[in-house]
Design a protein around this motif. Structure first.
Motif, short mmCIF file in Angstrom:
data_model
loop_
_atom_site.label_atom_id
_atom_site.label_comp_id
_atom_site.label_asym_id
_atom_site.label_seq_id
_atom_site.Cartn_x
_atom_site.Cartn_y
_atom_site.Cartn_z
N LEU A 97 -33.33 14.16 8.17
CA LEU A 97 -32.95 15.33 8.91
C LEU A 97 -33.52 15.05 10.50
O LEU A 97 -32.64 15.55 11.28
CB LEU A 97 -34.14 16.44 8.59
CG LEU A 97 -33.94 17.72 9.16
CD1 LEU A 97 -32.77 18.29 9.38
CD2 LEU A 97 -34.98 18.59 8.79
N LEU A 98 -34.35 14.11 10.56
CA LEU A 98 -34.88 13.99 12.00
C LEU A 98 -33.71 13.27 12.72
O LEU A 98 -33.35 13.38 14.04
CB LEU A 98 -36.00 13.12 12.06
CG LEU A 98 -37.33 13.87 11.79
CD1 LEU A 98 -38.42 12.92 12.01
CD2 LEU A 98 -37.39 15.02 12.45
N VAL A 99 -32.93 12.21 12.14
CA VAL A 99 -31.82 11.49 12.74
C VAL A 99 -30.58 12.53 12.86
O VAL A 99 -30.04 12.45 13.69
CB VAL A 99 -31.45 10.35 11.51
CG1 VAL A 99 -30.31 9.67 12.00
CG2 VAL A 99 -32.52 9.28 11.46
N GLU A 100 -30.39 13.25 11.92
CA GLU A 100 -29.35 14.42 12.08
C GLU A 100 -29.47 15.13 13.16
O GLU A 100 -28.71 15.57 14.09
CB GLU A 100 -28.98 15.10 10.87
CG GLU A 100 -27.84 16.14 10.72
CD GLU A 100 -26.53 15.24 11.14
OE1 GLU A 100 -25.87 16.10 11.81
OE2 GLU A 100 -26.41 14.28 10.80
N GLN A 101 -30.85 15.65 13.47
CA GLN A 101 -31.18 16.45 14.64
C GLN A 101 -30.78 15.70 15.86
O GLN A 101 -30.30 16.48 16.81
CB GLN A 101 -32.66 16.94 14.52
CG GLN A 101 -32.79 18.01 13.30
CD GLN A 101 -34.23 18.33 13.37
OE1 GLN A 101 -35.15 17.78 13.54
NE2 GLN A 101 -34.46 19.83 13.15
N ALA A 102 -31.08 14.61 15.91
CA ALA A 102 -31.09 13.79 17.21
C ALA A 102 -29.60 13.50 17.31
O ALA A 102 -29.31 13.71 18.51
CB ALA A 102 -31.56 12.27 16.72
N ARG A 103 -28.78 13.28 16.42
CA ARG A 103 -27.43 13.17 16.44
C ARG A 103 -26.79 14.10 17.26
O ARG A 103 -25.94 14.17 18.17
CB ARG A 103 -26.84 12.70 15.02
CG ARG A 103 -25.40 12.33 15.10
CD ARG A 103 -24.94 11.83 14.10
NE ARG A 103 -25.51 10.77 13.68
CZ ARG A 103 -26.26 10.29 12.49
NH1 ARG A 103 -26.58 11.39 11.88
NH2 ARG A 103 -26.71 9.11 12.21
N ARG A 104 -27.23 15.56 16.79
CA ARG A 104 -26.68 16.78 17.27
C ARG A 104 -27.14 16.90 18.62
O ARG A 104 -26.49 17.66 19.43
CB ARG A 104 -27.03 17.91 16.31
CG ARG A 104 -26.14 17.90 15.08
CD ARG A 104 -26.09 19.00 14.29
NE ARG A 104 -27.80 19.57 14.00
CZ ARG A 104 -28.37 19.51 13.01
NH1 ARG A 104 -27.78 18.76 11.82
NH2 ARG A 104 -29.34 19.83 12.54
N ALA A 105 -28.59 16.79 18.88
CA ALA A 105 -29.09 17.24 20.26
C ALA A 105 -28.99 16.10 21.29
O ALA A 105 -29.21 16.46 22.37
CB ALA A 105 -30.61 17.38 19.97
N GLY A 106 -28.65 14.88 20.79
CA GLY A 106 -28.42 13.87 21.84
C GLY A 106 -29.76 13.19 22.09
O GLY A 106 -29.87 12.37 23.13
N THR A 107 -30.86 13.77 21.41
CA THR A 107 -32.29 12.93 21.79
C THR A 107 -32.96 13.40 20.43
O THR A 107 -32.85 14.15 19.83
CB THR A 107 -32.71 13.57 23.16
OG1 THR A 107 -34.05 13.23 23.53
CG2 THR A 107 -32.99 14.96 22.99
#
Length: 295
Positions: A163-173
């Motif tokens: 989930l953290l990786v997916e959040q980073a992918r969407r947020a750009g950070t």
């Protein structure tokens, strides 16, 4: 040993099933849809049913030497009925019941690390699980009752770190929910599976075990690693629980914002458990969560 598993087709359950089979145990799995159980070890016997069906659980448990309960909570009434079905079926036969909850039953930790005998203060997402723990442990005189509390599980590209990786992918950070000082107790799924084998084979009745390899990993470090794995910009940003709740729901967002430092010293000493897999930050940044390099 003949063992009955619930939750065997899940992220953790699948790894535990394979490790138990490798250790020489024969497995029976309760599954909702047998057609989806193709990933279980060869020779696993399937029983169609669910944790909401105590009669099915009791019948299946009466035919084995022990139960490893890995299924997600079905709510207090369902969990208590399942615990009763298992303990009644195993009572008087020396059977083992390993019941899974999680470190979130301890609530936020202040000061030192929470130990296996620290008071519980469950967060909302798991508020029913302490009662289930007590029900299992109350049967310690008639079955070999064990409660196992995993930390935040990583490895094989699954679990909350995904989930953290997916959040980073969407947020750009990288994204941290709640506050910059949040910490999570972490464990690699393979190390945790080793602990389940140890619990089945030699944990004392009435034991509370902590499945934690790293007591309190800064989530800022995990978020930075997740950004790297996602190919996003460096660093991290703090997001409010309300913002994260729009994606995952309020209770789970609060769980992600829960800061904990949790010890497994007593568990390691009692069972000779020695976690040895890669740490969570390295795993997320450059291990099983890392984005494949371009060809």
């Amino acid at each position: 040993m003949e063992l009955l598993l619930t939750g065997a087709t899940g992220y953790l359950g699948g790894v535990v099933a394979r490790r138990l089979a490798e250790a020489g145990h024969a497995l029976t799995a309760v599954v909702r849809e047998p057609s989806r159980a193709t990933g279980l070890p060869a020779g696993t016997r399937l029983v169609q049913g669910a944790v909401e069906s105590p009669e099915v659980l009791a019948d299946a448990a009466s035919r084995v030497d022990g139960v490893v309960h890995l299924a997600p909570s079905g709510g207090l009434a369902t969990d208590l009925a399942a615990a009763r079905a298992f303990t009644d079926a195993l009572a008087g036969r020396g059977g083992v019941l390993v019941w899974t909850t999680g470190v979130w039953v301890l609530g936020p930790t202040d000061g030192g690390a929470a130990a296996e005998d620290s008071p519980t203060a469950p967060i909302a997402l798991v508020h029913d699980r302490v009662a289930a723990e007590r029900a299992v442990l109350s049967a310690a005189d008639v079955v070999r009752a064990v409660v196992l509390r995993p930390g935040i599980v990583h490895g094989h590209g699954g679990g909350i770190p995904a989930l953290l990786v997916e959040q980073a992918r969407r947020a750009g950070t990288g994204v941290v929910t709640g506050a910059a000082d949040v910490r999570w107790p972490m464990v690699h799924v393979d190390d945790l599976a080793d602990l389940y084998v140890a619990a089945v084979e030699r944990a004392a009745s009435g034991s509370v075990l902590h499945g934690v390899a790293e007591e309190g990993v800064p989530v800022t470090d995990l978020a930075t690693a997740a950004a790297h794995a996602a190919g996003a910009g460096p660093g991290w940003t703090v997001r409010s629980t309300a913002e994260t709740a729009t994606e995952v729901g309020a209770a789970f967002a609060d769980a992600l914002a829960t800061s904990q430092v949790v010890s497994a010293t007593r568990t390691r000493f009692a069972l000779g458990w020695h976690p040895r897999r890669v740490g969570a930050v390295t795993d997320v940044a450059a291990g099983s969560y890392a984005r494949p390099s371009a060809a």
